[in-house]
Each structure stands twice: as C-alpha cells, then as structure tokens.
Motif scaffolding. Structure first.
Motif, PDB file in Angstrom:
ATOM      1  N   GLY A   1       0.807  -1.213   0.000  1.00 50.73           N
ATOM      2  CA  GLY A   1       0.000   0.000   0.000  1.00 50.73           C
ATOM      3  C   GLY A   1       0.841   1.264   0.000  1.00 50.73           C
ATOM      4  N   ASP A   2       2.001   1.209   0.705  1.00 48.31           N
ATOM      5  CA  ASP A   2       2.906   2.362   0.733  1.00 48.31           C
ATOM      6  C   ASP A   2       3.432   2.673  -0.658  1.00 48.31           C
ATOM      7  N   LEU A   3       3.688   1.614  -1.406  1.00 48.43           N
ATOM      8  CA  LEU A   3       4.346   1.769  -2.702  1.00 48.43           C
ATOM      9  C   LEU A   3       3.350   1.982  -3.833  1.00 48.43           C
ATOM     10  N   GLY A   4       2.112   1.623  -3.572  1.00 48.67           N
ATOM     11  CA  GLY A   4       1.121   1.717  -4.635  1.00 48.67           C
ATOM     12  C   GLY A   4       1.323   0.669  -5.697  1.00 48.67           C
ATOM     13  N   ALA A   5       1.992  -0.415  -5.310  1.00 49.00           N
ATOM     14  CA  ALA A   5       2.234  -1.508  -6.258  1.00 49.00           C
ATOM     15  C   ALA A   5       2.471  -2.778  -5.457  1.00 49.00           C
ATOM     16  N   GLU A   6       2.211  -3.905  -6.073  1.00 48.36           N
ATOM     17  CA  GLU A   6       2.421  -5.190  -5.399  1.00 48.36           C
ATOM     18  C   GLU A   6       3.909  -5.440  -5.179  1.00 48.36           C
ATOM     19  N   LEU A   7       4.210  -6.108  -4.065  1.00 49.95           N
ATOM     20  CA  LEU A   7       5.602  -6.497  -3.816  1.00 49.95           C
ATOM     21  C   LEU A   7       5.950  -7.687  -4.700  1.00 49.95           C
ATOM     22  N   GLY A   8       7.259  -7.844  -4.944  1.00 48.84           N
ATOM     23  CA  GLY A   8       7.709  -9.012  -5.684  1.00 48.84           C
ATOM     24  C   GLY A   8       7.517 -10.260  -4.839  1.00 48.84           C
ATOM     25  N   GLU A   9       7.390 -11.397  -5.484  1.00 51.80           N
ATOM     26  CA  GLU A   9       7.147 -12.656  -4.781  1.00 51.80           C
ATOM     27  C   GLU A   9       8.283 -12.991  -3.821  1.00 51.80           C
ATOM     28  N   ARG A  10       9.512 -12.794  -4.276  1.00 50.76           N
ATOM     29  CA  ARG A  10      10.671 -13.128  -3.440  1.00 50.76           C
ATOM     30  C   ARG A  10      11.389 -11.892  -2.909  1.00 50.76           C
ATOM     31  N   ALA A  11      11.425 -10.866  -3.708  1.00 53.15           N
ATOM     32  CA  ALA A  11      12.099  -9.636  -3.284  1.00 53.15           C
ATOM     33  C   ALA A  11      11.637  -8.475  -4.150  1.00 53.15           C
ATOM     34  N   THR A  12      11.834  -7.268  -3.641  1.00 50.52           N
ATOM     35  CA  THR A  12      11.434  -6.069  -4.375  1.00 50.52           C
ATOM     36  C   THR A  12      12.568  -5.060  -4.332  1.00 50.52           C
ATOM     37  N   LEU A  13      12.848  -4.456  -5.472  1.00 55.72           N
ATOM     38  CA  LEU A  13      13.834  -3.379  -5.545  1.00 55.72           C
ATOM     39  C   LEU A  13      13.075  -2.072  -5.658  1.00 55.72           C
ATOM     40  N   VAL A  14      13.183  -1.241  -4.631  1.00 59.72           N
ATOM     41  CA  VAL A  14      12.479   0.039  -4.640  1.00 59.72           C
ATOM     42  C   VAL A  14      13.488   1.136  -4.946  1.00 59.72           C
ATOM     43  N   GLN A  15      13.238   1.855  -6.014  1.00 63.35           N
ATOM     44  CA  GLN A  15      14.153   2.930  -6.409  1.00 63.35           C
ATOM     45  C   GLN A  15      13.476   4.283  -6.248  1.00 63.35           C
ATOM     46  N   PHE A  16      14.106   5.165  -5.487  1.00 66.77           N
ATOM     47  CA  PHE A  16      13.622   6.543  -5.375  1.00 66.77           C
ATOM     48  C   PHE A  16      14.354   7.399  -6.400  1.00 66.77           C
ATOM     49  N   SER A  17      13.573   8.139  -7.185  1.00 69.27           N
ATOM     50  CA  SER A  17      14.158   8.984  -8.228  1.00 69.27           C
ATOM     51  C   SER A  17      13.556  10.376  -8.182  1.00 69.27           C
ATOM     52  N   THR A  18      14.247  11.324  -8.803  1.00 63.89           N
ATOM     53  CA  THR A  18      13.669  12.650  -9.037  1.00 63.89           C
ATOM     54  C   THR A  18      14.009  13.059 -10.464  1.00 63.89           C
ATOM     55  N   ALA A  19      13.375  14.118 -10.912  1.00 61.05           N
ATOM     56  CA  ALA A  19      13.657  14.622 -12.263  1.00 61.05           C
ATOM     57  C   ALA A  19      15.066  15.203 -12.338  1.00 61.05           C
ATOM     58  N   PHE A  20      15.588  15.672 -11.185  1.00 58.58           N
ATOM     59  CA  PHE A  20      16.891  16.334 -11.183  1.00 58.58           C
ATOM     60  C   PHE A  20      17.979  15.373 -10.713  1.00 58.58           C
ATOM     61  N   CYS A  21      18.032  14.222 -11.322  1.00 56.68           N
ATOM     62  CA  CYS A  21      18.921  13.168 -10.851  1.00 56.68           C
ATOM     63  C   CYS A  21      19.602  12.549 -12.057  1.00 56.68           C
ATOM     64  N   GLN A  22      20.899  12.740 -12.143  1.00 58.18           N
ATOM     65  CA  GLN A  22      21.613  12.215 -13.307  1.00 58.18           C
ATOM     66  C   GLN A  22      21.717  10.690 -13.309  1.00 58.18           C
ATOM     67  N   PRO A  23      22.122  10.070 -12.186  1.00 51.86           N
ATOM     68  CA  PRO A  23      22.351   8.616 -12.254  1.00 51.86           C
ATOM     69  C   PRO A  23      21.079   7.767 -12.174  1.00 51.86           C
ATOM     70  N   CYS A  24      19.913   8.402 -12.084  1.00 56.15           N
ATOM     71  CA  CYS A  24      18.681   7.617 -11.922  1.00 56.15           C
ATOM     72  C   CYS A  24      18.380   6.765 -13.145  1.00 56.15           C
TER      73      CYS A  24
END
Lengths: 143, 135
Positions: free
Chosen positions: A41-64
């Motif tokens: 619910g926090d992510l607004g998406a289902e978690l992966g069955e075994r693991a989930t990679l959550v990436q925080f990004s912004t528009a002002f982010c070169q390496p994203c």
C-alpha cells in the motif's frame, strides 16, 4: 593570502569527498536493528514474490536513468523480483519516513517488505545481484 | 532537452578555474561574470557549454550517450545562489562571506569536473524535503 588558503582547503576537501563518494556510491549496506517494513500500500504496487527493488528517483537526478536500467536488467534475470520506481517528490511522506537523502536510493525488500539492504547512488549490477541473493537466503528465519 | 555530458564536465572545469581565480585575486567582477554564466546556464544557454559545442566537440566526435538537461540546469541555479551570496559578501566587504560562498560553489564545480558528481543536483531532494509538502 586568505584566497590561496581557501582555494587549497576547498580543493583538498573536494578530492577527499570525491574519493570517499566514489568508494561508497551505490554500495548496498545492511540495514541493522529494527527493520522498517514497507507495505504494498505504501508503494502503490504489489511487492515481488521473493524480493522487491524500490528505487527513489527525481527529475533532477543524473544517475537515476542508469540505475533504472541496471535494476530492470536484474529484475528480468531473477524470477520473483519486482522493480518499483518511486518519484521522491510526489512521495515525500515515504522519503521522510525512510530517511531518503539522495536519489537514486535503492531499497532491497524481502518478500514480507522488510528493508534488508539499502544503497544510495548508482549501484553496480553485481552488487544488486549479491544483495538480492542475501535477501532471499535470509528469508526463512525471519519472524 | 538532452545534453552532451562531456560538455557539462567541460563547463564545470571552466567554472572551477574561474572560481579559483576569484578566490586568488579577490576580484568581485570576475564573480559577477560567473554569476551571469550560472544564470545563462540555468536558462539552458551556458556560454561554457556553447564554447564546448563550437570548438571542442567537433574534435571529439558525437557523444556515446546524452543526458537530461534538467539536473545540470537546476545545479546551475544552485550555483547562481552561491555566486549571489558571494557577491553580497564582496559588496559588503565581508571577506568570510565572499570567500565562503565562492568556495562552496567551487567545491561543487570541482566535484563535477573531477568526479562527475553533481552536488547541486543532490541538493534538490534535500531542499524539497525541507519545504512543506505541496500535495
């Protein structure tokens, strides 16, 4: 001359900071102590069955963008793993709660949503795979 | 808009050089010129990047990859703020303020030129976190 002194100190600080950052950038660190849990619910998406990679990004982010590519590649390689990208700006509540200071920040969640590893900066593919391996193998003894 | 990352590094190196000269010479006019460059850079028309495009890029050939222009433009805006604070320091003859603000901008430019690390971009989320949520 004060100007020369300030210049030398600034460049010395810059070299030291740059070298430290190079070494620490994107390295996945263990999250110790009370593990924070992230729900679907926090992510607004289902978690992966075994693991989930959550990436925080912004528009002002070169390496994203490069980070997104690495995580997508790993997700395609390993079964049961999902990659969820979150726009930090629209989820400042989550950013504050999880104390995200930089983008990209990558959280590795186990199947129950516990944050097992986190990395800030552009992670290397091998590191992400290793972090996933660690996360999945530590699964059973979780209470 | 997409930009050549090598042009960004080139611009950062030029900025580093100019700000180092500001510190060594204590010349406020030079900082004013750099502030103008930051303002143009934030508007997407950095003179250093244009110089790169005109004279350096033809010798190097096309870039292997391009980057989003928004992060560097935001960072130029952060640089402008520090340059303006430095100018206030020069005008008020407050040497610590003038040197400190110039040194901060120099540090960011140096990290970008030498390590490809965008300190100004890193400020974005931190600034955004400090502001109250808008939605």
């Amino acid at each position: 001359m004060a100007g020369w002194a300030v210049l030398c100190v600034t460049l010395a600080v810059g070299v030291a900071a740059g070298v430290i950052m190079r070494r620490r950038d994107g390295v996945a660190r263990d999250v110790r102590g009370d593990m924070d849990t992230v729900a679907a619910g926090d992510l607004g998406a289902e978690l992966g069955e075994r693991a989930t990679l959550v990436q925080f990004s912004t528009a002002f982010c070169q390496p994203c963008r490069a980070t997104r590519r690495v995580l997508a590649e790993v997700t395609a390689m390993v079964d049961g793993v999902r990659h969820i990208e979150i726009d930090a700006e629209s989820r400042l509540d989550l950013v504050r709660r999880l104390d995200v200071m930089r983008t990209p920040t990558v959280l590795v969640l186990d199947s129950g949503g516990r944050i097992v590893k986190r990395a800030s900066g552009h992670p290397r593919k091998a590191d992400v795979i290793a972090a996933l391996g660690f996360t999945v193998s530590h699964e059973p003894d979780a209470t | 808009m997409q930009v050549d990352p090598r042009g960004m590094r080139f611009a950062a190196a030029a900025t580093t050089l100019v700000l180092a000269l500001v510190l060594v010479t204590g010349n406020g006019w030079l900082l004013l010129a750099q502030a103008a460059v930051f303002a143009l850079g934030a508007a997407g028309a950095s003179p250093y990047a244009l110089a790169f495009k005109r004279w350096v890029r033809p010798r190097l050939g096309p870039p292997a990859a391009t980057e989003d222009s928004r992060p560097p433009r935001f960072a130029q805006g952060v640089g402008l703020v520090f340059a303006l604070v430095g100018l206030i320091g020069f005008l008020a003859q407050a040497a610590p303020l003038a040197l400190g603000a110039t040194a901060a901008a120099l540090l960011a430019a140096f990290l970008n030129a030498a390590f490809g690390f965008c300190l100004g971009c890193e400020m974005y989320l931190i600034i955004r976190r400090l502001l109250p949520a808008t939605r």
